[in-house]
Scaffold this motif. Structure first.
Motif, PDB file in Angstrom:
ATOM      1  N   ALA A   1       0.839  -1.200   0.000  1.00  0.00           N
ATOM      2  CA  ALA A   1       0.000   0.000   0.000  1.00  0.00           C
ATOM      3  C   ALA A   1       0.873   1.248   0.000  1.00  0.00           C
ATOM      4  O   ALA A   1       0.620   2.206  -0.729  1.00  0.00           O
ATOM      5  N   GLN A   2       1.943   1.184   0.784  1.00  0.00           N
ATOM      6  CA  GLN A   2       2.854   2.345   0.848  1.00  0.00           C
ATOM      7  C   GLN A   2       3.500   2.622  -0.500  1.00  0.00           C
ATOM      8  O   GLN A   2       3.546   3.749  -0.972  1.00  0.00           O
ATOM      9  N   LEU A   3       4.012   1.526  -1.122  1.00  0.00           N
ATOM     10  CA  LEU A   3       4.674   1.686  -2.415  1.00  0.00           C
ATOM     11  C   LEU A   3       3.687   2.230  -3.434  1.00  0.00           C
ATOM     12  O   LEU A   3       4.004   3.117  -4.221  1.00  0.00           O
ATOM     13  N   ILE A  17       9.731   3.911   7.753  1.00  0.00           N
ATOM     14  CA  ILE A  17      10.040   3.647   9.167  1.00  0.00           C
ATOM     15  C   ILE A  17       8.857   3.038   9.957  1.00  0.00           C
ATOM     16  O   ILE A  17       9.048   2.036  10.646  1.00  0.00           O
ATOM     17  N   PRO A  18       7.627   3.571   9.834  1.00  0.00           N
ATOM     18  CA  PRO A  18       6.544   2.979  10.643  1.00  0.00           C
ATOM     19  C   PRO A  18       6.344   1.487  10.358  1.00  0.00           C
ATOM     20  O   PRO A  18       6.143   0.695  11.281  1.00  0.00           O
ATOM     21  N   THR A  19       6.420   1.098   9.091  1.00  0.00           N
ATOM     22  CA  THR A  19       6.238  -0.323   8.748  1.00  0.00           C
ATOM     23  C   THR A  19       7.335  -1.163   9.369  1.00  0.00           C
ATOM     24  O   THR A  19       7.107  -2.267   9.862  1.00  0.00           O
ATOM     25  N   GLU A  20       8.537  -0.620   9.325  1.00  0.00           N
ATOM     26  CA  GLU A  20       9.680  -1.376   9.838  1.00  0.00           C
ATOM     27  C   GLU A  20       9.581  -1.536  11.360  1.00  0.00           C
ATOM     28  O   GLU A  20       9.896  -2.592  11.901  1.00  0.00           O
ATOM     29  N   ILE A  21       9.098  -0.481  12.019  1.00  0.00           N
ATOM     30  CA  ILE A  21       8.928  -0.576  13.482  1.00  0.00           C
ATOM     31  C   ILE A  21       7.926  -1.698  13.800  1.00  0.00           C
ATOM     32  O   ILE A  21       8.149  -2.536  14.674  1.00  0.00           O
ATOM     33  N   ARG A  77      18.661   4.290  15.173  1.00  0.00           N
ATOM     34  CA  ARG A  77      17.957   5.350  15.923  1.00  0.00           C
ATOM     35  C   ARG A  77      16.460   5.337  15.571  1.00  0.00           C
ATOM     36  O   ARG A  77      15.613   5.614  16.408  1.00  0.00           O
ATOM     37  N   ALA A  78      16.127   4.996  14.327  1.00  0.00           N
ATOM     38  CA  ALA A  78      14.709   4.945  13.942  1.00  0.00           C
ATOM     39  C   ALA A  78      13.983   3.830  14.677  1.00  0.00           C
ATOM     40  O   ALA A  78      12.810   3.958  15.029  1.00  0.00           O
ATOM     41  N   LEU A  79      14.699   2.732  14.902  1.00  0.00           N
ATOM     42  CA  LEU A  79      14.056   1.568  15.535  1.00  0.00           C
ATOM     43  C   LEU A  79      14.258   1.552  17.043  1.00  0.00           C
ATOM     44  O   LEU A  79      13.875   0.594  17.710  1.00  0.00           O
ATOM     45  N   GLY A  80      14.878   2.591  17.565  1.00  0.00           N
ATOM     46  CA  GLY A  80      15.074   2.667  19.018  1.00  0.00           C
ATOM     47  C   GLY A  80      16.028   1.603  19.531  1.00  0.00           C
ATOM     48  O   GLY A  80      15.815   1.057  20.628  1.00  0.00           O
ATOM     49  N   ALA A  81      17.083   1.282  18.770  1.00  0.00           N
ATOM     50  CA  ALA A  81      18.037   0.254  19.213  1.00  0.00           C
ATOM     51  C   ALA A  81      18.633   0.660  20.564  1.00  0.00           C
ATOM     52  O   ALA A  81      18.983   1.824  20.765  1.00  0.00           O
TER      53      ALA A  81
END
Ligand SMILES: CC(=O)SCCNC(=O)CCNC(=O)[C@H](O)C(C)(C)COP(=O)(O)OP(=O)(O)OC[C@H]1O[C@@H](n2cnc3c(N)ncnc32)[C@H](O)[C@@H]1OP(=O)(O)O
Ligand SMILES: O=C([O-])CC(=O)C(=O)O
Length: 464
Positions: free
Chosen positions: A16-18, A43-47, A441-445
């Motif tokens: 859907a995003q693509l 980023i939201p999908t990856e989280i 940093r995006a995934l809060g590692a």
């Protein structure tokens, strides 16, 4: 991120995003998305994906940890998340699932060029997607616009004695860029965790953009080649790097495009990548984190090996002469081993076959410099060293790695100052380290903090 093994929910979300992204191009005819805009979409999908992996598999084991792995440099220990690339012992590196020949085929090229543009590789490392020609052009422009180095950093470099190794100078300059870090500033201002990635992205883009000027200044200061020319905003990154180093040969520019692409990333466990990730996990900004990576890359068992290979080849030539027989080369290799030294450019902590980065460089050499005497020596060494290392019986991998070939290509075009070679490796490695810092940093590692044991503790543990 590798998007191959996804749940139906996540694939639907991503499709859907693509679809939304491409509709936006098609219906509005607007400018294509920038790298940062595309990343913000992903980023939201990856989280969600990471949450789901942890919910489903978080308590599953990779198998036992052996005491030998603690003493043996953690070989094979599954310990890190790294999304840009994965290394297979037999096949070598894949960047977001793509082999080096696939990257050479699929990534955008410069007009008239046949090697991939590192701009495209960076886009691939960050998003898992192949960018358009227009998107890499925009990235070249953006890096050119960010390329200027603060005056005080130039002064630091100008004050370094030319006897200070170029890698030490490089690390000093990169560390000093922390003065203007967007992340460090935002953190002091009380930024929210969910926004960490944005200033990390800005710093990472600045870092990559400023490296050609830093490398050019070091090269010219140490090897005495006059003042730096300006960056051309209409040229690509590698072209500008070549110009700053004082080279205007198009084949050399093509070499740099290939060189940066293949040296950019080698999954997460190698010394430079892991160091960058580790230091970044303390929320040190990308300049501090990558400065630390460079200090690891400067070791002779890691990135300095490309310098060591050329030094070793030159010593060999001095000892046995040019056009020496295979027997003479074999004898020289044995003398290296008998002196308790390693054969630089051979062996690998993970690979068990010829490094595909070696093969890519060999193919470049066959195309552009088949008759170069040093290339012939590199090929001759390739034909004798693996059998000797097998016979010596220690090295787990007798085959050449990337460093066995890079120096000869650079020296063919006149970049003969081998102490500088690892600086070019460092420029390239910034791409892979920066991409992972942004995702971390995006995934809060979290902060990295594994458990260590003393030998006494291990002794007691197993005595009971
Ligand atoms: C970009 C990169 O970092 S690629 C690697 C660049 N480094 C080099 O080319 C330096 C030469 N190579 C080496 O020193 C090693 O192969 C490394 C550091 C790359 C990998 O190290 P390891 O994973 O420990 O290799 P391995 O398990 O095969 O080592 C076993 C033994 O073989 C030896 N060995 C490995 N490679 C070589 C070599 N090229 N020449 C001689 N001996 C070697 C090791 O020193 C070790 O000896 P030891 O038991 O006396 O300590
Ligand atoms: O993977 C490793 O350990 C070393 C290496 O080849 C690299 O970092 O490019």
């Amino acid at each position: 991120m590798a998007f191959r093994a996804q749940s139906p929910l996540l694939s639907a979300l991503r499709s859907a995003q693509l679809a939304r992204a491409s509709v936006r191009f098609a219906s509005t005819g607007a400018k294509p998305l920038t790298l940062k805009e595309r990343l913000a979409e992903l980023i939201p999908t990856e989280i969600e994906k990471v949450k789901q992996i942890r919910a489903e598999h978080g308590k599953k084991s990779f198998g036992p940890v052996l005491v030998d792995q603690l003493y043996g440099g953690m070989r094979g220990l599954p310990a890190l998340i790294w999304d840009g690339s994965v290394l297979d012992a037999e096949e070598g590196i894949r960047f977001r699932g793509k082999s080096i020949p696939e990257c050479q085929e699929l990534l955008p090229k410069a007009p008239g060029g046949s090697e991939p543009l590192p701009e495209g590789l960076f886009w691939l490392l960050l998003t898992g997607e192949i960018p358009t020609q227009e998107q890499v052009k925009e990235l070249s422009r953006e890096w050119a616009a960010r390329a200027a180095v603060p005056e005080f950093v130039e002064e630091i470099l100008d004050r370094c004695p030319p006897t200070l190794h170029p890698m030490s100078q490089f690390s000093l300059a990169v560390t000093a860029l922390n003065h203007d870090s967007a992340f460090a500033k935002a953190y002091q201002e009380g930024i929210s965790k969910k926004d960490y990635w944005q200033s990390t992205f800005e710093d990472s883009m600045d870092l990559i953009a400023k490296l050609p000027n830093i490398a050019g200044t070091i090269y010219r200061n140490v090897f005495g080649d006059g003042k730096l020319p300006p960056i051309d905003p209409e040229k690509d990154y590698s072209h500008n790097l070549a110009t700053l180093l004082g080279f205007d040969n198009e084949a050399f520019v093509e070499l740099l495009r290939l060189y940066i692409t293949i040296h950019s990333d080698h999954e997460g466990g190698n010394v430079s990548a892991h160091t960058g990730k580790l230091v970044g996990s303390a929320l040190s900004d990308p300049f501090l984190a990558f400065g630390a990576s460079l200090n690891g890359l400067a070791g002779p068992l890691h990135g300095l090996a490309n310098q060591e290979v050329l030094i070793w080849l030159r010593k060999m030539q001095a000892k046995i002469g040019e056009n020496a027989s295979d027997e003479a080369v074999k004898e020289y290799v044995w003398s290296t081993l008998k002196a308790g030294q390693v054969v630089p450019g051979y062996g690998h902590a993970v690979l068990r076959k010829t490094d595909p980065r070696y093969t890519a460089q060999r193919e470049f050499a066959l195309k552009h410099m088949g008759n170069d005497p040093l290339f012939k020596l590199v090929a001759q060494v390739y034909s004798v060293v693996p059998d000797i290392l097998l016979e010596a019986g220690k090295a787990k991998n007798p085959w050449p790695n990337v460093d066995a070939h890079s120096g000869v290509l650079l020296s063919h075009y006149g970049l003969t100052q081998m102490q500088f070679y690892t600086v070019l490796f460092g420029v390239s490695r910034a791409f892979g380290v920066a991409a992972q810092l942004i995702w971390d940093r995006a995934l809060g590692a979290p902060l990295e903090r594994p458990k260590s044991y003393s030998s006494d503790a291990i002794h007691k543990m197993f005595k009971q």
